[in-house]
Enzyme design. Sequence first.
Site, PDB file in Angstrom:
ATOM      1  N   TRP A  87       0.859  -1.185   0.000  1.00  0.00           N
ATOM      2  CA  TRP A  87       0.000   0.000   0.000  1.00  0.00           C
ATOM      3  C   TRP A  87       0.901   1.243   0.000  1.00  0.00           C
ATOM      4  O   TRP A  87       1.852   1.323   0.785  1.00  0.00           O
ATOM      5  CB  TRP A  87      -0.888  -0.046   1.248  1.00  0.00           C
ATOM      6  N   ASP A 168      -0.406  -4.784   9.784  1.00  0.00           N
ATOM      7  CA  ASP A 168      -1.434  -3.861   9.314  1.00  0.00           C
ATOM      8  C   ASP A 168      -2.689  -4.703   9.083  1.00  0.00           C
ATOM      9  O   ASP A 168      -2.730  -5.548   8.184  1.00  0.00           O
ATOM     10  CB  ASP A 168      -0.957  -3.197   8.011  1.00  0.00           C
ATOM     11  N   LYS A 204     -13.395  -0.750   6.706  1.00  0.00           N
ATOM     12  CA  LYS A 204     -14.063  -1.699   5.805  1.00  0.00           C
ATOM     13  C   LYS A 204     -15.059  -2.575   6.540  1.00  0.00           C
ATOM     14  O   LYS A 204     -16.223  -2.653   6.150  1.00  0.00           O
ATOM     15  CB  LYS A 204     -13.033  -2.595   5.099  1.00  0.00           C
TER      16      LYS A 204
END
Length: 336
Positions: A87, A168, A204
């Site tokens: 990312w 993460d 999310k």
Amino acid sequence: VLLPSVRTAEEIIYNKNYTHEYLSQDGLASFNEASRNLLFGADHQILNENRVYSIQAISGTGSLRLALDFIKQEFPNTTVYIPSVTWGNHPAMVDAVGLKQAQYSYLDKFGTGLDFASMLSDISAAPEGAVILLHAIAHNPTGVDPTNEEWDRLCVVMKEKKHLPFFDNAYQGFISGDPNTDAYAVRSFAAAGMEMIVCCSFAKNFCLYGERVGCVHTVVSDVSFVDNVGSQMRSLSRVLWSTCPAWGARVVSTVLNDASLNAAWLKDVRVMADRIADIRVALHAKLNEMNIKSSTGTWDHIKKQRGMFSFTGLSKEAVLKLKDRHIYMLSSGRVS
Ligand code: PMP
């Protein structure tokens, strides 16, 4: 659109007439505890031993930034190892706090699967005590994850080398539909007795993107270190954002601490996970049905990869051609 369980939690919170007072420096205690239980499972041995310090943070990004500030303060000369594809915010944030960074190998020669042997060998070659950033589940942007057996092998090597796992965790529940199954890597590393930092996002899995709900969990080897970590984390967070926003954390806490809302939420999460998996199967079938050639000779990686993103293996040229048909993706061939 809010998921039904989130909407119901919001109604409950409205009716409670909360004040608009600041949260404490750690954030909302009931949220931190619920987040910790969701991550590790309420009966995990490290929770019984009280070896985790948890602090609320500004979604996944703020969690990572706070953790990196902590790492920079405590281990200023360490190197943070990140996957060779990752990312975009990861390398940028490591730079922003002024830590050294290096990459470990990730993708195979086709760019659609994991080159586990190279990943393992790079991590094992890193100097002792390195910080290793790992995507806990659903690697962004590739959708390529280690298997549970591969996580176990990584854990052995990282323990031997006294590396610090830096997870993460932005998609827990969104992959298998079960947050417990998706927590395999974090829970097994913790069970192996490793110290670690885990950054959680609720963007999310709670559909709370803009509410910025996150949590940093730091696992220490001895309960006496918890207070030390806490006081450092609190002062670092104070100069980052003073205190965290309350609303989203109240939603998550309300849902996770209420048996019927929790059950409704788990159902919502499964709906989303199934939908993602169904789209992968449908795309795979259509590509085969239309007899479209893959650069790797097969489209099976579309089904094997997990989460919201897929590295299709399409070349830059193919991506540009598709643009003429109004099909858009990143030049890396990554689709959402
Ligand atoms: N980590 C990864 C791997 C992500 O994909 C994302 C979201 N794109 C995040 C962290 C953080 O997102 P947020 O700050 O919105 O929680």
